[in-house]
Every structure is written in structure tokens, then in C-alpha cells.
Design a protein around this motif. Sequence first.
Motif, PDB file in Angstrom:
ATOM      1  N   PRO A  36       0.812  -1.215   0.000  1.00 28.12           N
ATOM      2  CA  PRO A  36       0.000   0.000   0.000  1.00 28.12           C
ATOM      3  C   PRO A  36       0.850   1.271   0.000  1.00 28.12           C
ATOM      4  CG  PRO A  36      -0.140  -1.125   2.115  1.00 28.12           C
ATOM      5  CD  PRO A  36       0.620  -2.021   1.207  1.00 28.12           C
ATOM      6  N   TYR A  81      -3.640  -5.198   1.201  1.00 31.66           N
ATOM      7  CA  TYR A  81      -3.301  -4.460  -0.005  1.00 31.66           C
ATOM      8  C   TYR A  81      -4.224  -4.713  -1.171  1.00 31.66           C
ATOM      9  CZ  TYR A  81      -0.643  -2.869  -3.982  1.00 31.66           C
ATOM     10  OH  TYR A  81      -0.260  -2.246  -5.122  1.00 31.66           O
ATOM     11  N   GLN A 107       4.636  -4.033   3.929  1.00 33.34           N
ATOM     12  CA  GLN A 107       3.625  -3.275   4.658  1.00 33.34           C
ATOM     13  C   GLN A 107       4.282  -2.611   5.857  1.00 33.34           C
ATOM     14  OE1 GLN A 107       0.632  -5.410   6.758  1.00 33.34           O
ATOM     15  NE2 GLN A 107      -0.913  -3.829   6.497  1.00 33.34           N
TER      16      GLN A 107
END
Lengths: 252, 343
Positions: A41, A246, A223
Motif C-alpha cells: 500500500p 493491499y 507493509q
Amino acid sequence: MKQSQAILVTRHLSKDFRGFRAINAVSLRVVAGTVHALVGPNGAGKTTLFNLLTGFLKPTEGHVVVAGHDVTGHSPERIARLGVARSFQVTSLFPKVTAREHVELALQSGTGLGRIFWRTDRLMRRFSDRAVELLDEVGLARLAERPAESLPYGQKRALELAIALALNPKLLLLDEPTAGMGLEDVDRTTALIARVRAGRTVVMVEHNMSVVGSLADTVTVLQRGEVLVEGPYEEVKAEPRVIEAYLGAHVA
Amino acid sequence: MILTLLDRLNRRRAWLRWGLLAAGLLVAFGLPWTLYPPVATDIVCWGLFAVAFDLLLGHAGLLSFGHAAFWGTSAYGTGLIAIHSGVPFYVAVLGGTAAAAMLALPIGYLAVRRSGIYFAMITLAFAQMVYFVTNQWRDVTGGENGLQGIPRTLPGFDLSNSFVFYYAALPVVLLGLLAAWRIVHSPFGRVLAAARENPARVRALGYPADHYKLVIFVISAFLAGLAGGLYAVNHGFASLQEVYWTTSGKVAMMTILGGIGTLWGSLVGAAAIVRLEDWLATAGFEATGLVTGVIFIAVVLIFRRGIWGTITHLLRARAVAPVPQIEPHLEHDHDELQPTPTN
Ligand SMILES: Nc1ncnc2c1ncn2[C@@H]1O[C@H](COP(=O)(O)OP(=O)(O)OP(=O)(O)O)[C@@H](O)[C@H]1O
Ligand SMILES: [Mg+2]
């Protein structure tokens, strides 16, 4: 797998920004000859990791090893000369310089001609043909004489790629090579990467999952600065933690 | 079709360039006929100094605030060699210039790692050290009295006449200008220009940007030294003024006034300021610095590109007008080039 197969290794790589840990104990192994995708992300630390790999940031802890050389703390130019080329997520060009001249500058970098200050810059024309060839490969041949600042966004991305390819790198690091491109250009870029990966290793940050799916041998999901999962695309895609972290946000 | 059009455009530009060169040489050779010759020599010396400064500021993006150190070191170095050895003044100037370039090596080495205001501060600090040493080292430099009695030696020629000396000094200046022009239009110059616009990108291509900056720093100091040496011989003495920070400020003012990054604009800026100061001095003005300062600020506020920069900008705006004849072919692709955001 033998250790010697890895062209890029990081050991417990960490990076703090004033107390904020952007990268935390990341240990990567990129196998030579593969396409390795880095996903995650926004704010996961993908670009920060690229900056650590290419010497633009010094790690707080840990090591970076490229082709057997420990390059931790080395300057960007030194790492580049080991055969590492990168593109930048935020397009990083010379605004007034034409597309062709960008590629010429990249082609020149390995030759030592750039040190010559007592002769005319017409000497750089020896790189013109090759430069136009490379621009043609990324679909920019007709825009060769345009200054970079006048190129539309997607074309700037394509120029980034042409510049990286001009360095003929062993290790090609691409930070979101298709971001902001139209569908047609995404397809062309994907096909191009599939072609130029021969004899190279590619590490790419990419948000477009169909691009990742069609190119990547291995996918690492990052992450909050840490490696969440690593494996082949199909496996990673099916991993519940990944979907949650994600893919859910992007694919759904 | 496109090629022939581009060709014609280039050829027209080439003519313009030759015309400009001819006009420039005409002015250079005619200068002491229209001006008091020592002032004419001052103009070409300051002109070369400002061009050297612009190599650094305009082409490498480095604002030095200590260039007096190189101009002044060469002024004193040249003077000392000329006084104590009696060699032809060309040799003395070359010696002073070498001293300036040598001084630039360690200063540049420490300074180019920084940019912006830090770079300016480091160069200023070193220049102040040079000033301090020059002031303290009385036995050699003459301290506050300056270095007096620098001869204009050239076997077989009598250079005591300033009109004649101008023509002896001019070739050195022209060689310096030629060098500056060559460097800007060399492969090295292209890398340097790229590094000014985007240093990170240049380093990612494998170019050691700091080495490039150091080389141009030393070259700039070399040319500044050439100018400072000639200046000292022209005046027959070197004063503390030569190494004082106001000299660094004055050369910056000339380049900015002429137009940063225009190279030849620095010559115009230098001519304007030297001429103005001379005129104010002969008119009996006390506060010459104030007057030139105010005029400088006014010009820079009105013409942000400087004198030369504004002129070339206007010319180029005109020259670009016929380009649309070429453009349609490119514009045609435009629709398919528009980025369509994905994902
Ligand atoms: N120079 C910096 N100084 C301080 N914080 C930084 C710096 N660079 C990045 N960060 C922070 O580190 C984190 C990771 O940023 P990074 O740009 O690496 O993310 P990313 O995974 O590339 O995200 P994106 O998908 O948006 O490109 C973010 O929280 C960011 O704000
Ligand atoms: Mg990023």
C-alpha cells in the motif's frame, strides 16, 4: 538455491526518519535473471527501499549487497557503475533537455567522454542513432526532439525507461513504470519489460496487478516497512493477509 | 521536410552567431578608442572575471561568495612574480593564475559537497581567510599599502602606454573567453548543465556529480585568476580591495545584471558597472556603491533575466514563431499521447 544466484541481497535493512521507522529489518534476496515485484500500500516503504538500494539514502542499520559487493553507504554513482539502473517514481528528468539528449547522456555515462571539457559536444552525436533506437522501443521516436518538460506524463515515464535501458544495466530497478499511462502504453511497457528482462534482473514497484501477474516471478509484499509475504504471484495473491492489507483495496 | 526546415533554422542561427561574434570583436578592438584605455582594460578584466563567475553560477548552479580569493590571489601572485623575477608579464599572470587554481582545489573540494547557501558560506569563509592572511603578511604583500610597483614587462615592447597595454592584454582575455565558451559547449558542459537541473538523476546515471563540480570550480578560479593577474598589471599595484568580500559581491552583481547563465551577458554587466563607477568617480560622486547598487536592484527587478537574458529572450520569442510549420506533424500524435489514469 545457491547463494551465488542472488544478484541483490539486503540483510536486516532498516531506515529511520527522525524516529519514524520507514523500513524495518528487511531481508531480501533477488535471484539473478528474475523479475521481482515489490508491492504494498501507499507509504509501505517501497520507494524508500529503492533509495537505500541505490545509495540515495544511507541505511540506519543493515547491509546492501549487489553482485557480491557490499555497497552499504556507497554513493549513487558508484552503485550505478556496478550496473544498477533505476527509474524514479516521481519523474526525474532535465526539463529543458530533449528526449534524445537524455538518452545520449545515459549512453555516454560509461564511456568517459563526459569528462572532456576541451572538445565540442558534437562528439555526443555518436550516440544519436542508438538513442533514437531506444526511444523507438519505448514509443517515443517521434518525440525525440521535444524538451522533457513538454512531454505528457505517460511519455515522461516512457523516457525514464529508455534512460534506464540506455545504461544497459545488469540490475534494473523500476519504480512504478506504468503509473499514469494509458492502457495501450501499459501494454507496450509490459511487453517491453518482458523483452528487455533477457539477461537482466528486474526489480519493479508496481500497483497494476495485471502487470505484476504477467511479469513477476516473485512478489514481495511490503507493509509498514516490513516484509509481509513473499512468493510466486498466484500464492501471494491468494494469501488472506495480503488481500486484507493491499489487494483488497486495489482489486475489489 | 522537417530536417530541411530545422536545417534552415539552424543556418539562420549560425549567421546570427557569426554576426554577433564579429560585432563583439569589433567592440573589443575598438574599446580603447572610445574609452580612457585603463578603463577599457578594466572592463575586459572584469568581463572575464564575471564570465568565470557565471560558469559556476549559471552553468553549475553554484553561487560562490568568495571569488575575490582567486582574483586577488592571482593579483598578488602575478605582482610578486613580476616584481621579483622580471619575467614577461604573460608569464607572471600565468604564475598568479596557477596559484589561484591551486588554492581553488582544497576550497572547492570542501565546498562542492554542499549546495545553496552553505556553498556560498564556505567560499566566503575561505575568502575571508585569504583576506586575513594577505593583510597580516605585510613583508610580502605590503599589508594595507598594497603591493606597489608591478611592472609591465615584455621584452621588445614598451607597454608603459595604457593604450598599447590594452592590446597586449586583450588576447589573454579572448583566450579565456574562448575557453569558457568551449567548456559550456563540451560533453562535460552538457553533463554539468544536467547536474545543475537535476543532480540526483545525473548521479543515478553513474556520473560523479561532485567531481564535475570540483572541476568547474577550479576552472572558474583559473579564469578568475587570469583576469585578476591582468588587472594587477594594468594598475601597477594590487590592493587589499582585490581580496575583500566586496569584490566577490561586485562580480556577482555583474553576472546577475548581465543575465545568469548567458555567459556573454556577464561581459555586458561588467562593462555597465565599470563604466558607471568610472563615470560616477570622475563626476565626483562619493557613494558610488550606493548608486550602482540601486541601479542594479532596479534593473534586476524590471528585467529578471538580466540585460542579455532579456534581449535573447525577446529575440528567441520571435525566432520561435515560424516553428509551428514543423509542429503540426508532432501535434498530430497528441491525442493518443494524453495520459489516461489507470488503476
Ligand atoms: N525523506 C523522508 N523523510 C521523512 N519521511 C519519509 C521520507 N521519505 C519517505 N518517508 C516516509 O516513509 C514512508 C514510506 O514512504 P515511501 O515513499 O517509501 O512509500 P511507498 O511505498 O513508495 O509509497 P507509494 O506507493 O505512495 O509510492 C512514508 O510514511 C513516508 O512519509
Ligand atoms: Mg513510492
